[in-house]
Design a protein around this motif. Sequence first.
Motif, PDB file in Angstrom:
ATOM      1  N   GLY A 153       0.809  -1.209   0.000  1.00 22.42           N
ATOM      2  CA  GLY A 153       0.000   0.000   0.000  1.00 22.42           C
ATOM      3  C   GLY A 153       0.844   1.263   0.000  1.00 22.42           C
ATOM      4  O   GLY A 153       0.512   2.256  -0.657  1.00 22.42           O
ATOM      5  N   THR A 154       1.967   1.236   0.737  1.00 15.60           N
ATOM      6  CA  THR A 154       2.859   2.392   0.726  1.00 15.60           C
ATOM      7  C   THR A 154       3.458   2.619  -0.654  1.00 15.60           C
ATOM      8  O   THR A 154       3.540   3.757  -1.148  1.00 15.60           O
ATOM      9  CB  THR A 154       3.967   2.194   1.764  1.00 15.60           C
ATOM     10  N   ALA A 155       3.875   1.497  -1.308  1.00 17.22           N
ATOM     11  CA  ALA A 155       4.434   1.634  -2.656  1.00 17.22           C
ATOM     12  C   ALA A 155       3.364   2.068  -3.656  1.00 17.22           C
ATOM     13  O   ALA A 155       3.633   2.846  -4.576  1.00 17.22           O
ATOM     14  CB  ALA A 155       5.065   0.309  -3.082  1.00 17.22           C
ATOM     15  N   ARG A 156       2.142   1.588  -3.484  1.00 17.00           N
ATOM     16  CA  ARG A 156       1.083   1.943  -4.422  1.00 17.00           C
ATOM     17  C   ARG A 156       0.786   3.427  -4.420  1.00 17.00           C
ATOM     18  O   ARG A 156       0.489   4.023  -5.471  1.00 17.00           O
ATOM     19  CB  ARG A 156      -0.184   1.167  -4.037  1.00 17.00           C
ATOM     20  N   SER A 157       0.857   4.034  -3.236  1.00 20.69           N
ATOM     21  CA  SER A 157       0.532   5.455  -3.155  1.00 20.69           C
ATOM     22  C   SER A 157       1.535   6.331  -3.906  1.00 20.69           C
ATOM     23  O   SER A 157       1.215   7.482  -4.244  1.00 20.69           O
ATOM     24  CB  SER A 157       0.476   5.886  -1.685  1.00 20.69           C
ATOM     25  N   ALA A 158       2.736   5.816  -4.150  1.00 19.96           N
ATOM     26  CA  ALA A 158       3.759   6.606  -4.831  1.00 19.96           C
ATOM     27  C   ALA A 158       3.957   6.198  -6.277  1.00 19.96           C
ATOM     28  O   ALA A 158       4.812   6.771  -6.965  1.00 19.96           O
ATOM     29  CB  ALA A 158       5.087   6.483  -4.082  1.00 19.96           C
ATOM     30  N   LEU A 159       3.217   5.199  -6.785  1.00 20.04           N
ATOM     31  CA  LEU A 159       3.404   4.703  -8.144  1.00 20.04           C
ATOM     32  C   LEU A 159       2.151   4.966  -8.968  1.00 20.04           C
ATOM     33  O   LEU A 159       1.063   5.170  -8.416  1.00 20.04           O
ATOM     34  CB  LEU A 159       3.690   3.189  -8.115  1.00 20.04           C
ATOM     35  N   PRO A 160       2.280   4.931 -10.302  1.00 19.00           N
ATOM     36  CA  PRO A 160       1.073   5.037 -11.144  1.00 19.00           C
ATOM     37  C   PRO A 160       0.121   3.873 -10.891  1.00 19.00           C
ATOM     38  O   PRO A 160       0.498   2.816 -10.357  1.00 19.00           O
ATOM     39  CB  PRO A 160       1.654   5.009 -12.564  1.00 19.00           C
ATOM     40  N   ALA A 161      -1.124   4.052 -11.308  1.00 21.91           N
ATOM     41  CA  ALA A 161      -2.157   3.058 -11.002  1.00 21.91           C
ATOM     42  C   ALA A 161      -1.868   1.707 -11.648  1.00 21.91           C
ATOM     43  O   ALA A 161      -2.201   0.662 -11.088  1.00 21.91           O
ATOM     44  CB  ALA A 161      -3.521   3.583 -11.456  1.00 21.91           C
ATOM     45  N   MET A 162      -1.239   1.697 -12.817  1.00 21.61           N
ATOM     46  CA  MET A 162      -1.002   0.440 -13.510  1.00 21.61           C
ATOM     47  C   MET A 162       0.024  -0.436 -12.793  1.00 21.61           C
ATOM     48  O   MET A 162       0.129  -1.621 -13.080  1.00 21.61           O
ATOM     49  CB  MET A 162      -0.572   0.698 -14.943  1.00 21.61           C
TER      50      MET A 162
END
Length: 808
Positions: free
Chosen positions: A325-334
């Motif tokens: 979740g932490t990585a997702r918040s900083a990466l594009p949605a794909m």
Amino acid sequence: MPSPVTRTTLPVMTYFPPPAEELRLIDAELRQLDARRGQLLARRAWLVAALRQAAAALPPAPAAVPHTAGFPPPRTEAGAPRVQNVLLLLGGILLTVAAIAFTLVSWGHLGIAGRALVLGGVTAAVLAAPVPLLARGLRSTGEAVAGLGFALTVLDAYALHEVAFAEAGGAGYAAVAAAVLAAGWTAYGVLPRTGGLRLPLPAALAAGQLPLLLWAVAAGAGPAGIAGALLVTAACDTAVALRWAVPAVRVAAVAGAFALGGWGAVTAGWLSWTASGPGAAARAAALLLLAVGIALTAARRVADEEHAVGLAVAAGLLAVGAVGGTARSALPAMWTVPAYLACGVALLAAVRQARLPRPVRRGAALASAAVQGLAVLTAVPLVVIALLGPAGWVPRIWSGAPDGTRAAVAAGVPWPPYAGTAPLVTAVVAVVLALAARDTARRTWALRGALGLAWATVLIVPPVLDVPYAAGLVVLGALTAGLLLAAARTRADGSPVTALVLAVVTSVALGCAALAARPATLLAPAVLTALFAAASVDERLSPVTAPAALAHATALACAAGAAAGWAPQHTALPVLAVPAAAALVASRTGGTARIPVEVTGGAAALLAIGLAAPAPPVLALVLALCGVITAGAALRPDRRALGWASAALFVLAAWVRLAAWDVTAPEAYTLPATVPALVVGALRRRRDPRASSWTAYGPGLAATLLPSLAAAWADTHWLRPLLLGAAALLLTLLGARHRLQAPLVLGGTVLVLVALHELAPYLVQVTDALPRWVPPALAGLLLLAVGATYERRLRDVRRVREVLGNMN
């Protein structure tokens, strides 16, 4: 046992003793009877005790002995302790209800002194009552009274809020009150005089679930604060469950840990998934890591292995949620799915740590497998589109080649969003499975999974990258060739079968995708036919590859005919090359591949017949050629039965040709079948003289006689009945001459029916000329004659039956 006492009788006297002497004798006799009665009662008590001990050691009897008056004895439905507990529980509930009613209704009628007296005195008295009750061994009564006391303390807290702290907030005061009650009940439960009670400590633990949660609500904390309070409370419950040995306390602590910990973890996971920035994601990750620590601590200390594995799985999933979740918040949605997948793969590092307990390592492996499985599921829609999407070109064949592979594959189907990283997901999981297959007990399944995911990766890469249309077809052809090569070179259990199935599926997708352009439609089945034919050299693969080669050859023949502009009936002729090749291959193929090859050839022949159906002349030719192919296959000793199919095809071909020539005479259709059938019957009779004439000649004769008879009855001319009657007479004479039932019975029956047909007009005329009473009279005379000579007629019938029975 004491010896029985002999009963003393009065001596026989010739005189009566004096009254004093007789009284003394009677008193002595009564004393002896009393002593004997005492001995018998003691013996009876000993026997009763022995029987009771023996009955207690035996299992209960299945049925009771009937009671007097036909009624069974009364059955005990509840033991004394159970009844006692129920009564105490009901009494405690009623007293609690009374106390609540008093507090809510009658509280305002008392002054300050009265209220204090009631609050202090009643609660103190009730809480002190269990001490003497425990001293007297009345534990159940003490538990009930203690429960009443705890209920009174809750009412005291409420009353105190109404009197002294009415201005305080409800949630904040409830949090403080719950903490005070939990501490007080804990102290009450560990006191020496009341330590024997089971209720105080679980009740204190139940009250301890509320302070932090209520405090967070009173402080106006958001979902993160509430989740933190829940997780901290769950951590305390976990510590109590791991360190406290009392079963009731441990059960209450476990229930609280699971309930509040699960609630807090779900809330933290929802916060992590909906986090709008790195800061919110980091706060949610901290909560999830707290839950991970609780679950791991419990997993390492729990004695039951299955429970430890479950806790380890939960810890692994929560850790993936926190970091991913932490990585997702900083990466594009794909990149959301790859981020979580990377965390799931990283969990496998824990499996290699020998210092971790075995349940923890097993739980980490299961959590990693769950994450990888969920990641692969996100790529399934793309794989389905890549396989089934090309079928959309079937109704619009040769409508024009698209620019890219994505348009060729989707063919009007909506393209999934965020599909750019799907090949990366399947490739990573395929590599993990391939590496795991080296040292796992499920090597076969791991290899199959790795092969399937590698295939899915190559399948979806062209549409994801949207490569040119021709390049996409080349990739599908190369993928099919690679799978066939892998099936031929691989010797692992199950992998060749998996590769073969995937090769066939890929070839179908390639054939459908090639329908967009005319050159591709011709080239793709030709290449696929060559690939599968080359793979059929391996006997292990031929049961699948040989039929697949024939199927693609059939598609090639149809495509070639359509590309040349031929009509469907003309395309049927090149399609017949496939069943001819199938018959040739089947004659040189052994094992399990023969039947699939023959079935595929038969299906191609049916397709050819269907294509030629609109044109009867071509259909007759196709049926004749099918008969030739079938006759050639019938030359093999194990396919002699195909000779019947060959004969049927030849007959059908002749009938279709006659129908095309507008021939309506049934003999033109039946005689071509009758003559060969009679020849075959004569040959069989020569080889086996015991064969029945019905088997040898019956089908052939019936094939012509019965249709001709039906036509003769509907024919108004004289030629057909004359010829049919002559033929029937000849058959009857031949049957009688050679003693054959079939010609005799069939010929005679047809002869009689033809004669009746010819005499019918004259009979009608005679019937019309006769009076109406003559036919009934003649019928009556006939019946009288038959009845008078019944026995003779019966003997004649038996004689005829014996004669027919002696014929062959």
